[in-house]
Write a protein that holds these residues in place. Structure first.
Motif, PDB file in Angstrom:
ATOM      1  N   TYR A   1      34.992  25.199  59.642  1.00  0.00           N
ATOM      2  CA  TYR A   1      36.234  25.293  59.689  1.00  0.00           C
ATOM      3  C   TYR A   1      36.823  24.374  58.755  1.00  0.00           C
ATOM      4  N   GLU A   2      36.012  23.234  58.044  1.00  0.00           N
ATOM      5  CA  GLU A   2      36.675  22.396  57.336  1.00  0.00           C
ATOM      6  C   GLU A   2      36.844  23.134  55.722  1.00  0.00           C
ATOM      7  N   ALA A   3      35.907  23.884  55.643  1.00  0.00           N
ATOM      8  CA  ALA A   3      35.528  24.585  54.433  1.00  0.00           C
ATOM      9  C   ALA A   3      36.633  25.808  54.644  1.00  0.00           C
ATOM     10  N   ALA A   4      36.845  26.449  55.531  1.00  0.00           N
ATOM     11  CA  ALA A   4      37.832  27.650  55.480  1.00  0.00           C
ATOM     12  C   ALA A   4      39.264  27.021  55.361  1.00  0.00           C
ATOM     13  N   ALA A   5      39.413  25.744  55.804  1.00  0.00           N
ATOM     14  CA  ALA A   5      40.834  25.202  55.590  1.00  0.00           C
ATOM     15  C   ALA A   5      40.918  24.804  54.049  1.00  0.00           C
ATOM     16  N   LEU A   6      39.814  24.083  53.712  1.00  0.00           N
ATOM     17  CA  LEU A   6      40.115  23.951  51.908  1.00  0.00           C
ATOM     18  C   LEU A   6      40.267  25.270  51.277  1.00  0.00           C
ATOM     19  N   ASP A   7      39.847  26.412  51.769  1.00  0.00           N
ATOM     20  CA  ASP A   7      40.087  27.657  51.126  1.00  0.00           C
ATOM     21  C   ASP A   7      41.438  28.292  51.402  1.00  0.00           C
ATOM     22  N   GLY A   8      41.905  27.601  52.391  1.00  0.00           N
ATOM     23  CA  GLY A   8      43.389  28.289  52.784  1.00  0.00           C
ATOM     24  C   GLY A   8      43.227  29.702  53.668  1.00  0.00           C
ATOM     25  N   ALA A   9      41.990  29.887  54.128  1.00  0.00           N
ATOM     26  CA  ALA A   9      41.907  31.068  55.057  1.00  0.00           C
ATOM     27  C   ALA A   9      43.049  31.120  56.056  1.00  0.00           C
ATOM     28  N   SER A  10      43.361  32.248  56.247  1.00  0.00           N
ATOM     29  CA  SER A  10      44.311  32.528  57.358  1.00  0.00           C
ATOM     30  C   SER A  10      43.631  32.420  58.694  1.00  0.00           C
ATOM     31  N   LYS A  11      44.425  32.310  59.772  1.00  0.00           N
ATOM     32  CA  LYS A  11      43.915  32.130  61.158  1.00  0.00           C
ATOM     33  C   LYS A  11      43.005  33.124  61.628  1.00  0.00           C
TER      34      LYS A  11
END
Lengths: 278, 319
Positions: B214-224
């Motif tokens: 989830y942290e990696a996804a948040a860094l990539d700015g992935a949408s919910k």
């Protein structure tokens, strides 16, 4: 923009969670409210969402007209005995399944799993006949024996999960000190995993307390009825007496809810651990 | 189960039947005895009171076996099965079972999933909330059936009262008196009961998803939605799929709510296979009931086999 989105998301979340809580709790609220209305008030318009007067008439009637005290005592005896013995037995089997490797291990686990998948009603008739042969029809002992067998598979898997979480260094020390396995199990390990054992006991107890079809099949005299069997008798007679039924339902639900509130965290832990680890 | 407990002395030496345990333990007579003694009570109880009746129940399916007349329990081959397959009620019952299972499980899964996703985050009163919404678990299906039967009561039921007040219906609906609305009411009760189970299982699965993803996804700015469909769901897919299978089997075999709410009525129109089977048992026709039971087992086995095969194929396609 993102902050705006998250506000909307948050509102949706809170709304959803609140709505679901209301939906979950409403049936309980409604049956409780019904149980405190007088029999006349239950069948009158408009429906009262809060009774004008709280009456204990329905509860008193349960103990005067029906032998509800006897049913409670029967349920309590049968469930306690079955849950206690089943938990003890499951401690032994769960321990061995967590600590030892042996050839028939997966066969045993599979056999336990299968008991959860086959409709138990296929065994209803034969169980009755078996109890006739053993002379245990309409006797609490017969019901206890069957409930023990019903409880063993799930509680074994549950306890196995808890045992797996206890480091075996603990009992190895005890074994080196000359303890027997049994002593090590009950004196050294059991105290450490008390919550797990209590959870398994409560889970078993609640399951026995709620069981209907086996007891309906086996217990036919009024003095030996468990609560669900008695409630079933309320139904099959022509009209349901909703006033007594509501009070009886509240009395049945209450103890299990209290027990569950204490142990739900551990039960959830045990069941999910058992299921996830297989 | 009393005289067990032999102390294990020293290191095990012989290498018979070398198991593949986590610590490569070897077989010794002592250990074998412990296993035997500790397993015996559990195995004996389950064998006598679960397996014996099940097996002896299975053979009744091929016999004439009616409590009303036990003088004649002759073997009749597949007569009981023929009787079932030529009974038009059976197909109504089978269709009802399919509706009962799938109409219940889909909302259970969706609502349970949403609850689990939101319960995974920390918020104030989360513990209290969790305890509140998990409580249906403590209640028996039978009692839930009774409570919902009262709420769906045509004349004095609170559900009609609420619906009229909100203005969804003009006049009270006799829910349990007509097959269609009765099945709907049954499914509502079952959904209410089963959401908890999904919420619990999915919550447990979610907690095993590593936070780093989830942290990696948040860094990539992935949408919910992307996080949900590309991280969360794939990560818990296996648990999810197996939970659904277990649940299908369980709901298939779950008569309690129906038994209490409609008893299979009106006119047999809300029977599922297991309530139908219970009725047959209560009439004393064990042969017929056992044959029905064996059909249930066969249907569930075939369904599980196909389901698991499909699951495996999907996995192979993916990887």
């Amino acid at each position: 923009m993102t902050s705006h989105q998250s506000v909307v998301g948050r509102v949706i979340r809170v709304l959803f969670l609140t709505l679901w809580a209301v939906i979950t709790l409403f049936p309980l609220y409604w049956i409780t409210i019904t149980s405190f209305k007088t029999p006349g008030a239950i069948f009158s318009y408009p429906l009262a969402y809060w009774p004008e007067e709280f009456s204990l008439e329905n509860y008193i009637g349960l103990f005067q007209k029906a032998q509800f005290g006897t049913y409670i005592l029967n349920s309590l005896t049968v469930s306690t005995a079955a849950a206690a013995v089943a938990t003890l037995i499951a401690m032994l089997s769960g321990y061995v399944l967590a600590r030892f490797e042996f050839r028939s291990k997966s066969a045993v686990l599979l056999a336990f799993l299968v008991t959860q998948m086959i409709p138990s009603f296929i065994a209803l008739g034969p169980l009755y006949l078996l109890m006739v042969q053993l002379g245990l029809v309409d006797q609490k002992l017969g019901l206890v024996l069957i409930y023990i067998a019903v409880c063993i598979p799930v509680s074994t898997v549950m306890l196995r999960g808890f045992f797996a979480n206890v480091p075996d260094a603990l009992e190895e020390a005890a074994l080196i000190d000359g303890c027997s396995r049994l002593t090590a199990l009950f004196r050294v390990i059991a105290p450490v995993m008390k919550p797990g054992i209590i959870a398994a006991f409560i889970f078993n107890f609640v399951n026995c307390w709620n069981e209907l079809f086996l007891s309906v099949t086996l217990m036919n005299s009024d003095e030996n009825r468990t609560i669900p069997t008695a409630l079933n008798a309320f139904i099959t007679s022509f009209n349901i007496e909703w006033a007594s039924m509501a009070a009886a339902a509240v009395l049945t639900i209450l103890p299990t809810m209290v027990l569950f509130a204490f142990a739900s965290r551990y039960i959830v832990q045990g069941l999910t651990a058992g299921a996830v680890k297989g | 189960m009393t005289q067990t407990a032999l102390p294990t002395k020293g290191r095990p030496t012989s290498g018979l039947g070398a198991p593949s345990g986590p610590r490569k333990r070897t077989f010794t007579v002592t250990r074998g005895l412990i296993v035997l003694a500790f397993m015996a009570p559990a195995v004996i109880f389950v064998a006598i009171f679960t397996y014996y009746p099940m097996i002896s129940g299975s053979q009744m399916a091929f016999r004439k076996w009616n409590l009303a007349d036990l003088t004649d329990t002759s073997w009749v081959g597949f007569d009981n099965f023929t009787a079932i397959f030529t009974d038009p009620t059976f197909f109504t019952v089978l269709g009802n079972t399919a509706i009962w299972v799938f109409a219940s499980i889909i909302p259970q899964l969706l609502i349970g999933f949403a609850l689990a996703l939101w319960l995974r985050r920390r918020f104030r009163f989360r513990g209290v909330y969790q305890a509140l919404i998990f409580f249906p678990w403590a209640i028996s299906g039978f009692l839930i059936g009774i409570v919902f039967r009262w709420m769906f009561n045509g004349e004095f039921g609170v559900i009609n009262d609420l619906l009229v007040k909100i203005g969804i219906v003009d006049t009270p609906v006799p829910w349990l008196a007509k097959p269609g609305t009765a099945m709907f009411a049954l499914v509502v009760a079952n959904v209410w009961y089963g959401v908890t189970f999904f919420a619990i299982m999915i919550l447990a699965a979610l907690q095993s998803v590593p936070d780093e993803l989830y942290e990696a996804a948040a860094l990539d700015g992935a949408s919910k939605p992307r996080v949900l469909f590309q991280i969360t769901i794939p990560q818990i897919a296996t648990t999810l799929a197996l939970t659904v299978l277990l649940r299908v089997i369980w709901i298939f075999n779950f008569p309690d709510i129906i038994y209490a709410m409609t008893g299979g009525g009106p006119a047999n129109q809300t029977h599922i296979v297991t309530t139908w089977m219970i009725e047959t048992t209560q009439r004393g026709d064990y042969g017929h009931a056992s044959a029905t039971g064996l059909i249930v087992v066969a249907v569930l086995l075939v369904f599980s086999a196909f389901y698991l095969l499909a699951l495996r194929e999907r996995k192979e396609v993916r990887s």
